[in-house]
Design an enzyme around this catalytic site. Sequence first.
Site, short mmCIF file in Angstrom:
data_model
loop_
_atom_site.label_atom_id
_atom_site.label_comp_id
_atom_site.label_asym_id
_atom_site.label_seq_id
_atom_site.Cartn_x
_atom_site.Cartn_y
_atom_site.Cartn_z
N SER A 77 -0.89 25.84 -37.91
CA SER A 77 -1.42 24.55 -37.45
C SER A 77 -0.81 24.27 -36.10
CB SER A 77 -1.00 23.44 -38.43
OG SER A 77 -1.24 22.15 -37.89
N TYR A 130 4.86 19.09 -44.12
CA TYR A 130 3.81 19.91 -43.51
C TYR A 130 4.31 20.56 -42.23
CZ TYR A 130 -1.00 21.12 -42.11
OH TYR A 130 -2.14 21.79 -41.75
#
Length: 278
Positions: free
Chosen positions: A160, A173
């Site tokens: 990401s 995350y």
Amino acid sequence: MNTIMTPAGLAEVPGPSRSLEGRVAIVTGSTSGIGLGIAEALAIRGASVVLNGFGPTDEIAATCRRLAEIHDVPVRHDRADMAQPAEITALMERTARAFGPCDILVNNAGIQHVAQIEDFPPDKWEAILAINLSAAFHTMRAALPRMKARRFGRIVNVASAHGLVASPFKSAYVAAKHGLVGLTKVAALEAAENGVTCNAVCPGYVWTPLVADQVAQQATAHGLSEEEVVRRVFLAEQPTRRFATVDEVAGTVAFLCSRAAASITGIALPVDGGWTTH
């Protein structure tokens, strides 16, 4: 020759060839969203594909039939839970028995939770690290010996932009995705002399069910409309001011699995509309 239709006045460009014919691909978290797009991009190129993830059984079965019929490749689904190492090992063995050893491994499974660190539920922290980071270790640990022995392998970890930069309220995350980028680099170094590449792609915001859930959560947390959250939170740092598409991410992954990418390994490639350029 396959072609892609283009707007009037532009030349046609070649479509994907079946350059991955005979290869076996596993894509985790691929019953919807980015993962399904990646699985289809690999199937288009001729790879046998194993889908993984949860969802309604009849819908998943229909997806498998559609991919197999349209792209003329073997497709199967495996419900292995990416939070369970024993199930990951079983997934790899079932794939080998059904199609042959894994040639292409795409670690895409991921979950998300948004909260301040002091309010972050410990069970959510553990679950996010298990699925977003540890699962990739377990799949790679199982796949690498056979890849090295055959002197071919492509591993792509879907990290990401949050594997490169941080945002508030996403401690687990961000930690997991940063860890995944580091794990990618280690695997690339260890496998480089054996014909195996390992890379990470780092999408910015892509409109998927996962992002839709985040938009709703942040709208509630900040007392904003979902439209304001999209404009002021999600796309504020994305210079293109638009969500990336699933096809853009899938095409990038497919390229990294190709022969043309044989000398590309250990990178963390942003697909983020310029977000991490700031």
